[in-house]
Design an enzyme around this catalytic site. Structure first.
Site, short mmCIF file in Angstrom:
data_model
loop_
_atom_site.label_atom_id
_atom_site.label_comp_id
_atom_site.label_asym_id
_atom_site.label_seq_id
_atom_site.Cartn_x
_atom_site.Cartn_y
_atom_site.Cartn_z
NE ARG A 199 21.19 53.67 67.38
CZ ARG A 199 20.54 53.32 68.48
NH1 ARG A 199 19.98 54.25 69.24
NH2 ARG A 199 20.43 52.06 68.83
N GLY B 121 11.10 52.53 64.14
CA GLY B 121 11.32 51.73 62.94
C GLY B 121 11.43 50.24 63.21
CD GLU C 173 15.93 59.41 68.95
OE1 GLU C 173 16.08 59.18 67.74
OE2 GLU C 173 15.90 58.49 69.82
CG HIS D 13 14.53 55.78 67.49
ND1 HIS D 13 15.73 56.33 67.86
CD2 HIS D 13 14.84 54.59 66.90
CE1 HIS D 13 16.72 55.52 67.54
NE2 HIS D 13 16.20 54.45 66.95
#
Length: 353
Positions: free
Chosen positions: A259, A309, A288, A307
């Protein structure tokens, strides 16, 4: 019993419907499945109406929930308004590790059970984290862009330019949950000495050869590679800042695929600009997306991904299976395994009965 499968572009309605059909006992049950699908992730999610990281029209969702006993979704917004407008709703199952797009307090007040899908993207996230560690150490993205631009530089073989091997490095793994534990095991298998910092971990859960740090500072002081896997809470926000980075060995690597709020990115950029850190890699940022002109775009030796993953086909399918298994238990009159508000299920006076 009516189930609304509210999918999106990642956990699609096809994935949700397939999971329902394949769940033990649920495929044969007398259930009616209806479906809607949003345009996420092609359009970004946002925080609104008291929920986070959600996408979808509340009015569309309310209309689709008419007569629905169960909502099966990934990113649709289950706000106070949506829940209050859906009197037949008994269970909301969200195919995410954290159902932040559900107002759980509102669901509890209205007697609606909420379940989630912990660990659904743990393998994908762990693999991505390991890939980002290696990409930072070897500067893969930077060399790729240079070669494609016609710039073939052999001077990167100079000793002061090369990065470390994983084997023989001391890696600090901050957080030993579903993702951090997998990352630690992969790195240990590659020959790294792994030090874990996690105040909640049972020391017996660590693999042989791993070391449990007594505190964060003692781990930082020895970690030539630091990878973050903590949940973001009030206690962990900016847990790694300038003071913590200063404790790392010279030319360390910092990786955050958890995060964005865990890390002070200004402090990381300062350390990269000064040469104190060798490299960094991020799949989680704050905010983001980063605004145009953000400092990290021009900071040397930074590798970034948007972001993603946890994005794999297997993660989407596993999320569906975890959620459908809890729905099957609920339909069979059994307690779902992954409850966010178990007190609702256990209360005789609420409408789950």
């Amino acid at each position: 019993m009516k189930i609304l499968a509210a999918g999106d572009g990642f956990v699609t309605t096809k994935v949700l419907q397939g999971a329902i059909a394949g769940a033990d006992g649920l495929g044969e049950a007398e259930v009616q499945v209806e479906a809607i699908q949003s345009n996420w992730p092609n359009d970004p999610y946002s925080d609104f109406s008291g929920v986070k990281e959600a996408f979808g029209d509340e009015d569309e969702l309310i209309a689709a929930l008419v007569g629905a006993d169960i909502a099966f979704s990934h990113t649709y917004p289950f706000s106070e308004r949506v829940i209050a407008s859906s009197p037949d709703l008994k269970l909301i199952t969200i195919t995410r590790g954290g159902p932040v797009n559900v107002d759980v307090e509102a669901a509890t007040r209205h007697g609606v059970v909420v379940s989630n899908a912990p660990g659904r993207n743990a393998v994908a996230s762990a693999e991505h984290s390991v890939a980002m560690i290696m990409a930072a150490a070897r500067q893969i993205a930077q060399r790729d862009s240079e070669v494609k631009a016609g710039d073939w530089r052999s001077d990167y073989y100079n000793y002061d330019q090369v990065g470390p091997e994983i084997a023989g490095s001391t890696v600090g793994v901050c957080g030993y949950g579903n993702v951090g534990g997998k990352v630690a095991r992969v790195l240990a298998a590659m020959g790294a000495h792994v030090i874990v910092f996690d105040p909640w971990v049972d020391p017996s859960a660590l693999e042989p050869g791993m070391e449990l740090a007594s505190d964060l500072d003692s781990m930082l002081e020895r970690s030539s590679i630091l990878t973050l896997h903590q949940r973001l809470t009030k206690d962990t926000e900016h847990m790694i800042g300038a003071a913590q980075i200063a404790k790392l060995p010279d030319q360390a690597i910092v990786v955050n695929c958890a995060r964005g709020g865990l890390l002070d990115y200004e402090a990381v950029a300062d350390a990269l600009d000064s040469g104190r850190l060798f490299a960094a890699a991020f799949d989680a940022l704050d905010p983001e997306p980063l605004p145009a002109g953000h400092r990290l775009f021009s900071t040397p030796r930074v590798t970034m991904t948007p972001h993603l993953g946890g994005a794999s086909k297997q993660a989407a399918e596993l999320a569906g299976r975890i959620g459908a298994a809890d729905i099957a238990r609920f339909v069979a009159g059994e307690r779902p395994e992954h409850l966010m508000n178990p007190e609702v299920y256990e209360a005789d006076n609420l409408r789950v009965r």
